[in-house]
Write a protein that holds these residues in place. Structure first.
Motif, PDB file in Angstrom:
ATOM      1  N   VAL A  31      -4.394-105.536 -58.523  1.00  0.00           N
ATOM      2  CA  VAL A  31      -5.073-105.156 -59.777  1.00  0.00           C
ATOM      3  C   VAL A  31      -4.104-104.189 -60.441  1.00  0.00           C
ATOM      4  O   VAL A  31      -3.769-104.168 -61.612  1.00  0.00           O
ATOM      5  CB  VAL A  31      -6.314-104.430 -59.357  1.00  0.00           C
ATOM      6  CG1 VAL A  31      -7.023-103.736 -60.578  1.00  0.00           C
ATOM      7  CG2 VAL A  31      -7.320-105.750 -58.906  1.00  0.00           C
ATOM      8  N   ALA A  32      -3.306-103.342 -59.441  1.00  0.00           N
ATOM      9  CA  ALA A  32      -2.745-102.183 -60.160  1.00  0.00           C
ATOM     10  C   ALA A  32      -1.582-102.942 -60.959  1.00  0.00           C
ATOM     11  O   ALA A  32      -0.852-102.250 -61.738  1.00  0.00           O
ATOM     12  CB  ALA A  32      -2.127-101.047 -59.117  1.00  0.00           C
ATOM     13  N   SER A  33      -1.179-104.034 -60.401  1.00  0.00           N
ATOM     14  CA  SER A  33       0.310-104.766 -60.985  1.00  0.00           C
ATOM     15  C   SER A  33      -0.092-105.398 -62.299  1.00  0.00           C
ATOM     16  O   SER A  33       1.060-106.049 -62.956  1.00  0.00           O
ATOM     17  CB  SER A  33       0.879-105.631 -59.991  1.00  0.00           C
ATOM     18  OG  SER A  33       1.220-104.899 -58.799  1.00  0.00           O
ATOM     19  N   GLY A  34      -1.474-105.579 -62.662  1.00  0.00           N
ATOM     20  CA  GLY A  34      -1.727-106.325 -63.724  1.00  0.00           C
ATOM     21  C   GLY A  34      -1.734-108.069 -63.446  1.00  0.00           C
ATOM     22  O   GLY A  34      -1.687-108.633 -64.312  1.00  0.00           O
ATOM     23  N   PRO A  36      -3.789-111.182 -61.350  1.00  0.00           N
ATOM     24  CA  PRO A  36      -5.060-111.459 -60.597  1.00  0.00           C
ATOM     25  C   PRO A  36      -5.149-110.997 -59.144  1.00  0.00           C
ATOM     26  O   PRO A  36      -4.399-111.149 -58.446  1.00  0.00           O
ATOM     27  CB  PRO A  36      -5.048-113.143 -60.568  1.00  0.00           C
ATOM     28  CG  PRO A  36      -3.908-113.582 -61.698  1.00  0.00           C
ATOM     29  CD  PRO A  36      -2.929-112.219 -61.683  1.00  0.00           C
ATOM     30  N   PRO A  37      -6.555-110.663 -58.903  1.00  0.00           N
ATOM     31  CA  PRO A  37      -6.499-110.324 -57.465  1.00  0.00           C
ATOM     32  C   PRO A  37      -6.265-111.212 -56.365  1.00  0.00           C
ATOM     33  O   PRO A  37      -5.924-110.875 -55.377  1.00  0.00           O
ATOM     34  CB  PRO A  37      -8.103-109.699 -57.622  1.00  0.00           C
ATOM     35  CG  PRO A  37      -8.494-109.748 -58.686  1.00  0.00           C
ATOM     36  CD  PRO A  37      -7.575-110.620 -59.497  1.00  0.00           C
ATOM     37  N   PHE A  38      -6.346-112.376 -56.627  1.00  0.00           N
ATOM     38  CA  PHE A  38      -6.106-113.546 -55.739  1.00  0.00           C
ATOM     39  C   PHE A  38      -4.920-113.424 -55.355  1.00  0.00           C
ATOM     40  O   PHE A  38      -4.360-113.990 -54.453  1.00  0.00           O
ATOM     41  CB  PHE A  38      -6.493-114.820 -56.229  1.00  0.00           C
ATOM     42  CG  PHE A  38      -6.528-115.950 -55.108  1.00  0.00           C
ATOM     43  CD1 PHE A  38      -7.616-115.849 -54.043  1.00  0.00           C
ATOM     44  CD2 PHE A  38      -5.986-116.940 -55.235  1.00  0.00           C
ATOM     45  CE1 PHE A  38      -7.513-116.789 -53.055  1.00  0.00           C
ATOM     46  CE2 PHE A  38      -5.712-117.860 -54.449  1.00  0.00           C
ATOM     47  CZ  PHE A  38      -6.774-117.869 -53.116  1.00  0.00           C
ATOM     48  N   ALA A  39      -3.824-113.156 -56.493  1.00  0.00           N
ATOM     49  CA  ALA A  39      -2.219-113.124 -55.918  1.00  0.00           C
ATOM     50  C   ALA A  39      -2.067-112.019 -54.919  1.00  0.00           C
ATOM     51  O   ALA A  39      -1.030-112.832 -54.225  1.00  0.00           O
ATOM     52  CB  ALA A  39      -1.766-112.544 -57.504  1.00  0.00           C
ATOM     53  N   GLY A  40      -2.597-111.082 -54.880  1.00  0.00           N
ATOM     54  CA  GLY A  40      -2.342-110.257 -53.669  1.00  0.00           C
ATOM     55  C   GLY A  40      -2.698-110.888 -52.321  1.00  0.00           C
ATOM     56  O   GLY A  40      -2.039-110.902 -51.029  1.00  0.00           O
ATOM     57  N   ILE A  41      -3.899-111.665 -52.317  1.00  0.00           N
ATOM     58  CA  ILE A  41      -4.209-112.383 -51.188  1.00  0.00           C
ATOM     59  C   ILE A  41      -3.309-113.561 -50.790  1.00  0.00           C
ATOM     60  O   ILE A  41      -2.968-113.611 -49.596  1.00  0.00           O
ATOM     61  CB  ILE A  41      -5.814-113.119 -51.621  1.00  0.00           C
ATOM     62  CG1 ILE A  41      -6.693-112.024 -51.560  1.00  0.00           C
ATOM     63  CG2 ILE A  41      -6.071-113.770 -50.244  1.00  0.00           C
ATOM     64  CD1 ILE A  41      -7.077-110.954 -50.382  1.00  0.00           C
ATOM     65  N   ILE A  42      -2.866-114.017 -51.851  1.00  0.00           N
ATOM     66  CA  ILE A  42      -1.593-115.181 -51.614  1.00  0.00           C
ATOM     67  C   ILE A  42      -0.515-114.739 -50.881  1.00  0.00           C
ATOM     68  O   ILE A  42      -0.129-115.178 -49.772  1.00  0.00           O
ATOM     69  CB  ILE A  42      -1.146-115.845 -52.808  1.00  0.00           C
ATOM     70  CG1 ILE A  42      -2.448-116.721 -53.460  1.00  0.00           C
ATOM     71  CG2 ILE A  42      -0.071-116.651 -52.722  1.00  0.00           C
ATOM     72  CD1 ILE A  42      -2.090-117.247 -54.886  1.00  0.00           C
ATOM     73  N   THR A  43      -0.013-113.592 -51.478  1.00  0.00           N
ATOM     74  CA  THR A  43       1.013-112.810 -50.599  1.00  0.00           C
ATOM     75  C   THR A  43       0.712-112.559 -49.260  1.00  0.00           C
ATOM     76  O   THR A  43       1.613-112.431 -48.433  1.00  0.00           O
ATOM     77  CB  THR A  43       1.513-111.835 -51.498  1.00  0.00           C
ATOM     78  OG1 THR A  43       1.957-112.173 -52.952  1.00  0.00           O
ATOM     79  CG2 THR A  43       2.718-111.159 -50.962  1.00  0.00           C
ATOM     80  N   GLY A  44      -0.458-111.715 -49.253  1.00  0.00           N
ATOM     81  CA  GLY A  44      -0.634-111.396 -47.766  1.00  0.00           C
ATOM     82  C   GLY A  44      -0.803-112.492 -46.778  1.00  0.00           C
ATOM     83  O   GLY A  44      -0.386-112.297 -45.623  1.00  0.00           O
ATOM     84  N   VAL A  45      -1.443-113.667 -47.101  1.00  0.00           N
ATOM     85  CA  VAL A  45      -1.350-114.706 -46.262  1.00  0.00           C
ATOM     86  C   VAL A  45      -0.024-115.430 -45.971  1.00  0.00           C
ATOM     87  O   VAL A  45       0.322-115.746 -44.768  1.00  0.00           O
ATOM     88  CB  VAL A  45      -2.464-115.975 -47.116  1.00  0.00           C
ATOM     89  CG1 VAL A  45      -2.257-117.206 -46.043  1.00  0.00           C
ATOM     90  CG2 VAL A  45      -3.763-115.500 -47.006  1.00  0.00           C
ATOM     91  N   ILE A  46       0.903-115.631 -46.930  1.00  0.00           N
ATOM     92  CA  ILE A  46       2.140-115.989 -46.675  1.00  0.00           C
ATOM     93  C   ILE A  46       2.994-115.137 -45.856  1.00  0.00           C
ATOM     94  O   ILE A  46       3.683-115.491 -44.947  1.00  0.00           O
ATOM     95  CB  ILE A  46       2.933-116.304 -48.117  1.00  0.00           C
ATOM     96  CG1 ILE A  46       2.227-117.655 -48.846  1.00  0.00           C
ATOM     97  CG2 ILE A  46       4.407-116.598 -47.788  1.00  0.00           C
ATOM     98  CD1 ILE A  46       2.582-117.816 -50.150  1.00  0.00           C
ATOM     99  N   GLY A  47       2.847-113.673 -46.293  1.00  0.00           N
ATOM    100  CA  GLY A  47       3.563-112.894 -45.554  1.00  0.00           C
ATOM    101  C   GLY A  47       3.129-112.593 -44.031  1.00  0.00           C
ATOM    102  O   GLY A  47       3.982-112.321 -43.199  1.00  0.00           O
ATOM    103  N   GLY A  48       2.038-112.946 -43.900  1.00  0.00           N
ATOM    104  CA  GLY A  48       1.594-112.987 -42.409  1.00  0.00           C
ATOM    105  C   GLY A  48       1.689-114.231 -41.724  1.00  0.00           C
ATOM    106  O   GLY A  48       2.416-114.043 -40.587  1.00  0.00           O
ATOM    107  N   ILE A  49       1.391-115.416 -42.311  1.00  0.00           N
ATOM    108  CA  ILE A  49       1.833-116.630 -41.540  1.00  0.00           C
ATOM    109  C   ILE A  49       3.175-116.996 -41.642  1.00  0.00           C
ATOM    110  O   ILE A  49       3.752-117.048 -40.567  1.00  0.00           O
ATOM    111  CB  ILE A  49       0.787-117.597 -41.982  1.00  0.00           C
ATOM    112  CG1 ILE A  49      -0.702-117.263 -41.947  1.00  0.00           C
ATOM    113  CG2 ILE A  49       0.996-119.026 -41.289  1.00  0.00           C
ATOM    114  CD1 ILE A  49      -1.844-118.358 -42.617  1.00  0.00           C
ATOM    115  N   ALA A  50       3.822-117.222 -42.636  1.00  0.00           N
ATOM    116  CA  ALA A  50       5.027-117.827 -42.847  1.00  0.00           C
ATOM    117  C   ALA A  50       5.915-116.812 -42.375  1.00  0.00           C
ATOM    118  O   ALA A  50       6.972-117.128 -41.620  1.00  0.00           O
ATOM    119  CB  ALA A  50       5.056-118.426 -44.239  1.00  0.00           C
ATOM    120  N   VAL A  51       6.169-115.760 -43.060  1.00  0.00           N
ATOM    121  CA  VAL A  51       7.017-114.765 -42.800  1.00  0.00           C
ATOM    122  C   VAL A  51       7.054-113.979 -41.301  1.00  0.00           C
ATOM    123  O   VAL A  51       7.845-113.840 -40.658  1.00  0.00           O
ATOM    124  CB  VAL A  51       7.048-113.684 -43.766  1.00  0.00           C
ATOM    125  CG1 VAL A  51       7.944-112.508 -43.537  1.00  0.00           C
ATOM    126  CG2 VAL A  51       7.477-114.090 -45.278  1.00  0.00           C
ATOM    127  N   GLY A  52       5.803-114.053 -40.865  1.00  0.00           N
ATOM    128  CA  GLY A  52       5.361-113.559 -39.548  1.00  0.00           C
ATOM    129  C   GLY A  52       6.126-114.517 -38.594  1.00  0.00           C
ATOM    130  O   GLY A  52       6.584-114.023 -37.666  1.00  0.00           O
TER     131      GLY A  52
END
Length: 523
Positions: A31-34, A36-52
């Motif tokens: 939201v602070a970046s302008g 969609p809120p879902f964009a942050g969730i996408i990054t969190g999921v990829i950062g956790g599963i794929a990058v993790g």
């Protein structure tokens, strides 16, 4: 890379705690970046599963970071969202190349004093930013706190006092109860033994139950929707898939997108390497992570995020700290947090939207207090001024500017002390009585660089008249060319003015010093 299941239960519980911390941060940063809120969730999921999974770190957790908010906000405004996503893919590609080129070694050059200062500063900023949320005045949740400027809230103290005019009794009670629960699980022996249930998770459950109790018995104390986690809810599969966005093909030919991509790659890589180094220092098992593999994993993660509509990511110190504090032992915890984020979006968005932000603020405040503990200040003080001054400068600089500027200032101060120390360690200087007068011995160190030139020159310039100086290179492996030239000039000119005899001892033949000795050379 194989994922260990030795600490399965501990890692799954830690992943749950990190998930609870990461969920509102993913939404808030988007939201602070302008975006969609879902964009942050996408990054969190990829950062956790794929990058993790791909990362070599056992404790690091990746996701959207507030340090990139300013860059993202401007880029989306200038380029549009789809072209911005092209820049995210470009940034990931650059990070991938940097990782394959083994450029991650730069992280080894960050001094401990600077890393410790960065951690303490982040702890202070976490506490500072979460206090308003803990009293129910959380209108602009900023996320992971990497992007922080004193000019954004230079009247913070007055604003904090003013915010109590809008304080909500229900939020304050929930925050205090949550803090007490976490303290109890950290201090009470009987509760400390219950490893299967982390205190942070109990604090969140207590927050939900308290708010439900308020709804039944004390309506004035109920925490309203604007102070609860706000997760977007899709009512159909089509509505869910419509939340994904593909990058613009034309964006890859846009020079502005490449400039943004390069900028994101540089900033994200530096923040990731700093967090990786800090995470290794906090790791209770004291393991070391490959910076090159981390850059490669981050690059692939950012490319995936950009391709389906996510924000750029970094390794994030707040989530990493929460992960370690919750008892994580392997990368399975980071992967689990990503899985929980995905399941939450799909299955229980309504339940998660009942979590009070005050409970999450309490968790983060306790993390901040642990990072900025008095013990750390005492430890750095006892290490001496050469460690304490860069440490405290880094703390102040990060708190009053931002992460990158603060660390940069801390590095400059640390380098000053390193150079000062190297100048002193260039040689060992001693005097002894000699039957023909005073003899002064200068024993050169194993390596003598150009940084030592000024100190040696100063010593030679202050030698007394009519003395003998023995310059011994028996233990020396390398002498910089500039230092050799300075010694030669001193033997030819400087020593004659004071009638000083110079004896060179055990200099290597390749230095060709024999022709310059005013008296003789002893090999």
């Amino acid at each position: 890379m194989k994922v260990s299941t030795k600490y399965f239960k501990a890692d799954m519980l830690a992943g749950m705690v990190v998930f609870l911390v990461a969920l509102p941060l993913c939404l808030g940063i988007a939201v602070a970046s302008g975006a969609p809120p879902f964009a942050g969730i996408i990054t969190g999921v990829i950062g956790g599963i794929a990058v993790g999974y791909m990362s070599n770190s056992n404790v690091s957790v990746s996701g959207p970071a507030a340090g990139l908010i300013a860059i993202i906000l401007v880029a989306i405004t200038d380029l549009g969202y789809q072209t911005f996503l092209s820049a995210v893919v470009i940034a990931g590609l650059i990070q991938l190349v940097l990782g394959l080129a083994k450029a991650g070694g730069i992280s080894s050059y960050f001094p401990t004093s600077v890393i410790e200062g960065m951690l303490v500063a982040i702890g202070i900023i976490i506490i500072k930013k979460e206090l308003p949320h803990a009293i129910g005045y959380d209108l602009d949740h900023q996320g992971d706190y990497f992007y922080y400027s004193i000019f954004d809230d230079k009247n913070y103290l007055a604003d904090l006092i003013h915010s109590f005019n809008y304080a909500h009794a229900g939020s304050i009670i929930i925050a205090l109860v949550s803090i007490l629960v976490i303290i109890a699980f950290n201090k009470v022996p009987a509760l400390k033994k219950i490893k299967a249930i982390p205190g942070a998770l109990v604090a969140v459950v207590a927050g939900i139950l308290l708010n439900e109790l308020f709804a039944v018995a004390l309506p004035d104390f109920v925490v309203k929707d604007e102070h609860l986690v706000l997760l977007p809810i899709a009512t159909s599969f089509t509505e869910f898939t419509n939340q994904f966005t593909a990058p613009s093909v034309e964006g890859f030919l846009n020079m502005k997108a490449w400039i943004v991509g390069i900028t994101i790659a540089i900033v994200a890589s530096i923040e990731t390497l700093l967090c990786l180094e800090a995470g290794d220092k906090m790791d209770p098992l004291k393991r070391f992570s490959s910076a090159n593999k981390e850059l490669t994993a981050q690059g692939i993660g950012n490319m995936l995020a950009g391709l389906i509509g996510g924000l750029p990511m970094t390794s994030v110190i707040v989530r990493t700290s929460a992960n370690i504090n919750a008892g994580a032992k392997t990368k399975l915890a980071a992967i689990a947090h990503g899985v929980f984020l995905l399941l939450a979006v799909l299955a229980i968005p309504g339940l998660l939207n009942k979590i009070p932000m005050a409970s999450l603020a309490a968790i983060l405040i306790m993390i901040g207090l642990k990072l900025a503990s008095v013990k750390t200040f005492k430890h750095m003080w006892h290490n001496g001024m050469q460690q304490f001054i860069p440490f405290i400068v880094t703390v102040i600089a990060v708190v009053f500017t931002d992460l990158l500027k603060g660390v940069g200032i801390g590095l400059v101060v640390s380098i000053y002390f390193i150079l000062k120390g190297n100048m002193k360690l260039a040689y060992f200087f001693k005097k002894e009585k000699h039957h023909a007068g005073e003899t002064i011995h200068i024993d050169l160190a194993q390596e003598v660089s150009f940084l030592n030139k000024a100190a040696i020159k100063q010593t030679l310039a202050h030698l007394p008249n009519n003395c003998t100086v023995v310059i011994n290179a028996a233990n020396t492996v390398y002498i910089d060319y500039d230092v050799l030239e300075m010694i030669k000039d001193y033997m030819n000119f400087g020593s004659k003015d004071k009638n000083i005899s110079v004896i060179l001892q055990d200099f290597k033949d390749e230095y060709k010093m024999q022709d310059y000795a005013s008296n003789h050379v002893t090999n």
